[in-house]
Design a protein around this motif. Structure first.
Motif, mmCIF file in Angstrom:
data_model
loop_
_atom_site.group_PDB
_atom_site.id
_atom_site.type_symbol
_atom_site.label_atom_id
_atom_site.label_comp_id
_atom_site.label_asym_id
_atom_site.label_seq_id
_atom_site.Cartn_x
_atom_site.Cartn_y
_atom_site.Cartn_z
ATOM 1 N N ILE A 155 0.838 -1.246 0.083
ATOM 2 C CA ILE A 155 -0.069 -0.133 -0.003
ATOM 3 C C ILE A 155 0.748 1.205 -0.030
ATOM 4 O O ILE A 155 0.458 2.305 -0.707
ATOM 5 C CB ILE A 155 -1.101 -0.092 1.189
ATOM 6 C CG1 ILE A 155 -2.150 -0.968 1.023
ATOM 7 C CG2 ILE A 155 -1.479 1.380 1.367
ATOM 8 C CD1 ILE A 155 -2.822 -1.453 2.490
ATOM 9 N N ALA A 156 1.883 1.206 0.777
ATOM 10 C CA ALA A 156 2.721 2.344 1.048
ATOM 11 C C ALA A 156 3.450 2.528 -0.355
ATOM 12 O O ALA A 156 3.436 3.791 -0.791
ATOM 13 C CB ALA A 156 3.969 2.299 1.922
ATOM 14 N N ALA A 161 4.881 5.979 -3.916
ATOM 15 C CA ALA A 161 5.878 5.907 -5.277
ATOM 16 C C ALA A 161 5.139 5.911 -6.519
ATOM 17 O O ALA A 161 5.858 5.751 -7.574
ATOM 18 C CB ALA A 161 6.908 4.857 -4.760
ATOM 19 N N GLY A 162 3.720 5.601 -6.348
ATOM 20 C CA GLY A 162 3.078 5.371 -7.509
ATOM 21 C C GLY A 162 3.085 6.757 -8.378
ATOM 22 O O GLY A 162 3.632 7.970 -7.999
ATOM 23 N N LEU A 242 -7.664 0.237 1.018
ATOM 24 C CA LEU A 242 -6.173 0.865 0.663
ATOM 25 C C LEU A 242 -5.377 0.486 -0.369
ATOM 26 O O LEU A 242 -4.714 1.037 -1.074
ATOM 27 C CB LEU A 242 -5.722 1.067 1.974
ATOM 28 C CG LEU A 242 -6.237 1.956 3.060
ATOM 29 C CD1 LEU A 242 -5.418 1.789 4.493
ATOM 30 C CD2 LEU A 242 -6.329 3.347 2.671
ATOM 31 N N ALA A 243 -5.340 -1.012 -0.493
ATOM 32 C CA ALA A 243 -4.636 -1.710 -1.720
ATOM 33 C C ALA A 243 -5.293 -1.235 -2.755
ATOM 34 O O ALA A 243 -4.367 -0.796 -3.899
ATOM 35 C CB ALA A 243 -4.668 -3.110 -1.506
ATOM 36 N N ASN A 244 -6.676 -1.034 -2.986
ATOM 37 C CA ASN A 244 -7.096 -0.799 -4.224
ATOM 38 C C ASN A 244 -6.800 0.819 -4.480
ATOM 39 O O ASN A 244 -6.589 1.035 -5.946
ATOM 40 C CB ASN A 244 -8.610 -1.019 -4.260
ATOM 41 C CG ASN A 244 -8.807 -2.518 -4.559
ATOM 42 O OD1 ASN A 244 -9.031 -2.768 -5.917
ATOM 43 N ND2 ASN A 244 -9.153 -3.138 -3.366
ATOM 44 N N LEU A 245 -6.814 1.585 -3.399
ATOM 45 C CA LEU A 245 -6.323 3.093 -3.694
ATOM 46 C C LEU A 245 -5.070 2.914 -4.284
ATOM 47 O O LEU A 245 -4.537 4.009 -5.341
ATOM 48 C CB LEU A 245 -6.417 3.696 -2.469
ATOM 49 C CG LEU A 245 -7.890 3.999 -2.073
ATOM 50 C CD1 LEU A 245 -7.768 5.054 -0.614
ATOM 51 C CD2 LEU A 245 -8.543 5.061 -3.018
ATOM 52 N N ALA A 246 -4.061 2.079 -3.656
ATOM 53 C CA ALA A 246 -2.628 2.048 -4.224
ATOM 54 C C ALA A 246 -2.673 1.763 -5.723
ATOM 55 O O ALA A 246 -1.991 2.157 -6.611
ATOM 56 C CB ALA A 246 -1.728 1.115 -3.426
ATOM 57 N N TYR A 247 -3.357 0.465 -6.195
ATOM 58 C CA TYR A 247 -3.356 0.195 -7.686
ATOM 59 C C TYR A 247 -3.913 1.487 -8.474
ATOM 60 O O TYR A 247 -3.279 1.595 -9.521
ATOM 61 C CB TYR A 247 -4.486 -0.992 -7.754
ATOM 62 C CG TYR A 247 -4.263 -2.281 -7.076
ATOM 63 C CD1 TYR A 247 -3.146 -2.380 -6.653
ATOM 64 C CD2 TYR A 247 -5.123 -2.997 -6.649
ATOM 65 C CE1 TYR A 247 -2.636 -3.643 -5.781
ATOM 66 C CE2 TYR A 247 -5.098 -4.103 -6.099
ATOM 67 C CZ TYR A 247 -3.749 -4.703 -5.799
ATOM 68 O OH TYR A 247 -3.526 -5.757 -4.983
#
Length: 444
Positions: A155-156, A161-162, A242-247
Motif C-alpha cells: 500500500i505504501a 511511489a506510484g 487501501l490496496a485498491n487505492l494504491a492500484y
C-alpha cells in the motif's frame, strides 16, 4: 483472510463495472458487508464458544439436517477447494523466484513440480498442526504479522511511489452510474452485473468466520471471539480498500482491466520498481498464501471433529491425540481431499460454487440468532435494536445478492451447481442415518 485474492481480483471487478469509481465502491461496499456479518457472528461466537463454529451454530438454531448439509459442502467444496486453490497459488508464485517450480509435467505420472510443491505444503502444514493448537497458533501469529506488514508495504509503495494518478485530472473515470443502464430490463441487467462484480472481493474477504471453528480452544472465548471477529475483519477490509487505492494511484483503468493473468499487484510493483518489483510481489504473495493456508487448515478440521461428536461422521474423526489433543484424523482427511483436488485441478470449478453457497449459509446462520435469542439464555445478550438491525440488514443483503447471482448470466451456472451439490447432501444424510442405526443395532 489475507491470501492471494486481494492481489488478483480487482481487474475482474473493473471489467464488470467499467469505471474506477464503481470499482472502489464495490470494494468499500463488500468490505462493509463483510464487517456487518462478522459483527453478528461475534454475537453467536460469544454465546456458543464451541468446536465447529458455524456448524455448531446451525445445529443449535436449525437442527441436524442444515448442520449436516453445511458440513457436507464444507468438506467437499468450501474448505478443501479453498485449501487446494491457495496451495496451488503458493506454488505458482514460488515459481517466480524458483524457475525449477513450474507446471511442466515430469515423470510417467505427468506430475509437475508446481503440483508437488503444493501437495508438500499441504502435507507439511498438516503434520505440523498435528503437534497441537499452540504450535499452529504460534506459526499463525508470525505469518499474520508478516503478511499484514507486507500488505502495508504494498500500500505504501502504491500510494507514495506510484504515479499520483488519484489526483490527476482525467486519469480515471469516477462515474458511479450503474453499468449497462439503458434499454429494457436495464436495472436488472445492471444489478446482476454489479452482483457478479462482488464475487471476487467477497471471495478475497472470505474465511473471516474460521476463527469460530476453534472456539473451544480459545482463552476467554466469550470476550475474545467477538473482538477477534470485529477488529480483525475491520482491519483486513480497510487494508483491502487501501490496496485498491494504491492500484489506481499507479495504474490507469485500462491497465488494471488488462493486467496479465489479472496480476494487478505484480503489474503495479513492476511499474514502480521494474523486474525487482515482480520478485518482491512474489515474495509478498508467498508470505500471504502460506499464512492463509495454515490458518484455514488448522481451524477447519474442528468442524469435522464436531460433526463426528454429534454422530454425523465416523467416530474416528472425533478422536484426539492423547498428548497434543489435536483432531489428527480430521486434519489428515481434509489434507487428503485437498491434495486430490490440487492434483486433479478440479478445485477451480468447485470454487465457482463457493460465494453463492457461502452467502446462503451465512444468512441462515445469522438468522439463527433471532431463533436462539427467543429460546436460549445463551444468546440473551442479542436483544438490542442495533444488534437486530445489523443482523437483519446482513440477511437481507446476503439473500438479495444470492438471488442476483442466481439470475446473473455470468454466475447462474455456478450458483445452480452450488445448490445441486448442497442438495446431494440430503440423500447422503439419509444413507448415513441408516448406516448409523444399523451399526448401533449390531453393537446392541
Amino acid at each position: 483472510m489475507i491470501g492471494s485474492g486481494i492481489f488478483l481480483v480487482t481487474p475482474d471487478v473493473a471489467r464488470h463495472t467499467g469505471s474506477t469509481g464503481m470499482t472502489l465502491l464495490i470494494w468499500a461496499g463488500t468490505g462493509a458487508f463483510t464487517a456487518l456479518g462478522a459483527w453478528s457472528y461475534g454475537k453467536l461466537a460469544g454465546a456458543y464458544p464451541v468446536a465447529g463454529g458455524q456448524y455448531a451454530f446451525l445445529r443449535e438454531a436449525w437442527g441436524r439436517i442444515p448442520a449436516f448439509l453445511y458440513g457436507w459442502v464444507f468438506f467437499w467444496v468450501l474448505q478443501t477447494g479453498t485449501l487446494a486453490a491457495v496451495a496451488v497459488a503458493f506454488a505458482r508464485y514460488a515459481g517466480v523466484l524458483l524457475p525449477a517450480v513450474n507446471s511442466a509435467p515430469i515423470g510417467p505420472l505427468g506430475l509437475s513440480t508446481e503440483k508437488l510443491l503444493s501437495i508438500a505444503c499441504l502435507v507439511g502444514l498438516t503434520f505440523y498442526n498435528t503437534r497441537g493448537i499452540q504450535y499452529g497458533a504460534a506459526l499463525q501469529n508470525v505469518f499474520t504479522v508478516l503478511k499484514t506488514l507486507a500488505l502495508l508495504g504494498l500500500i505504501a509503495c502504491g500510494l507514495m511511489a506510484g504515479g499520483g494518478l488519484l489526483w490527476q485530472s482525467g486519469a480515471h473515470d469516477w462515474t458511479l452510474a450503474l453499468p449497462h443502464a439503458s434499454g429494457d430490463g436495464a436495472w436488472l441487467a445492471a444489478l446482476t452485473t454489479l452482483a457478479a462484480a462482488t464475487v471476487g472481493p467477497l471471495f478475497a474477504s472470505d474465511s473471516w468466520n474460521t476463527v469460530t471453528f476453534i472456539g473451544a480452544e480459545v482463552k476467554n472465548p466469550r470476550q475474545t471471539l467477538p473482538k477477534a471477529l470485529a477488529l480483525g475483519t475491520g482491519l483486513v477490509v480497510t487494508l483491502y480498500f487501501l490496496a485498491n487505492l494504491a492500484y489506481v494511484n499507479t495504474l490507469t483503468l485500462p491497465q488494471i482491466q488488462s493486467a496479465p493473468d489479472d496480476k494487478v499487484a505484480a503489474l503495479m510493483m513492476t511499474t514502480i520498481f521494474g523486474p525487482a518489483g515482480a520478485a518482491a510481489m512474489a515474495a509478498i504473495i508467498l508470505v500471504s498464501t502460506f499464512g492463509c493456508l495454515n490458518g484455514i487448515l488448522l481451524s477447519g478440521a474442528r468442524v469435522f471433529y464436531a460433526m463426528a461428536r454429534d454422530g454425523l461422521l465416523f467416530q474416528r474423526f472425533a478422536a484426539t491425540h492423547p498428548t497434543t489433543h489435536s483432531p489428527n484424523t480430521s486434519l489428515w482427511a481434509q489434507c487428503g481431499w485437498a491434495c486430490a483436488l490440487a492434483l486433479s485441478g478440479t478445485y477451480g470449478q468447485l470454487l465457482g460454487y463457493i460465494i453463492f453457497t457461502a452467502l446462503a449459509f451465512y444468512a441462515l446462520t445469522i438468522g439463527g440468532l433471532f431463533r436462539l435469542a427467543r429460546r436460549d439464555t445463551g444468546a440473551a445478550h442479542f436483544t438490542g435494536f442495533m444488534d437486530k438491525a445489523m443482523a437483519g440488514l446482513y440477511i437481507a443483503g446476503a439473500s438479495a445478492l444470492a438471488l442476483l447471482l442466481l439470475v446473473s448470466p455470468d454466475q447462474r451456472q455456478a450458483s445452480l451447481a452450488g445448490i445441486g451439490f448442497t442438495l446431494l447432501g440430503l440423500p447422503a444424510y439419509a444413507l448415513w442415518r441408516r448406516f448409523a442405526h444399523k451399526k448401533a443395532a449390531v453393537i446392541e
